[in-house]
Design a protein around this motif. Structure first.
Motif, PDB file in Angstrom:
ATOM      1  N   THR A  13       0.850  -1.182   0.000  1.00 45.60           N
ATOM      2  CA  THR A  13       0.000   0.000   0.000  1.00 45.60           C
ATOM      3  C   THR A  13       0.886   1.232   0.000  1.00 45.60           C
ATOM      4  N   SER A  14       0.580   2.152  -0.858  1.00 48.09           N
ATOM      5  CA  SER A  14       1.351   3.376  -0.925  1.00 48.09           C
ATOM      6  C   SER A  14       0.579   4.556  -0.342  1.00 48.09           C
ATOM      7  N   SER A  15      -0.559   4.271   0.266  1.00 48.43           N
ATOM      8  CA  SER A  15      -1.366   5.356   0.819  1.00 48.43           C
ATOM      9  C   SER A  15      -0.866   5.730   2.212  1.00 48.43           C
ATOM     10  N   ARG A  16      -1.218   6.932   2.627  1.00 47.59           N
ATOM     11  CA  ARG A  16      -0.825   7.396   3.950  1.00 47.59           C
ATOM     12  C   ARG A  16      -1.736   6.770   4.991  1.00 47.59           C
ATOM     13  N   PRO A  17      -1.283   6.659   6.214  1.00 45.95           N
ATOM     14  CA  PRO A  17      -2.129   6.094   7.269  1.00 45.95           C
ATOM     15  C   PRO A  17      -3.339   6.971   7.545  1.00 45.95           C
TER      16      PRO A  17
END
Length: 52
Positions: A13-17
């Motif tokens: 996953t490259s999304s931010r937390p």
């Protein structure tokens, strides 16, 4: 198991937390359904009304 008996790799996953936990968002949805309030009236403790 993936092909040829090897364990499948987890997708990266490259999304931010997220700012809010999934539990808090679900609680916000449940509050909204229970009370019958509009989405914009969901309390801030459950996250942004746009996120819920």
């Amino acid at each position: 198991m993936g092909a040829a008996g090897t364990p499948a790799a987890r997708p990266q996953t490259s999304s931010r937390p997220s700012k809010w936990t999934k539990r808090r968002l679900i609680d916000g949805i449940r509050w909204r359904v229970r009370v019958g309030a509009p989405w914009r009236d969901v309390p801030a403790c459950y996250g942004s009304w746009r996120a819920v």
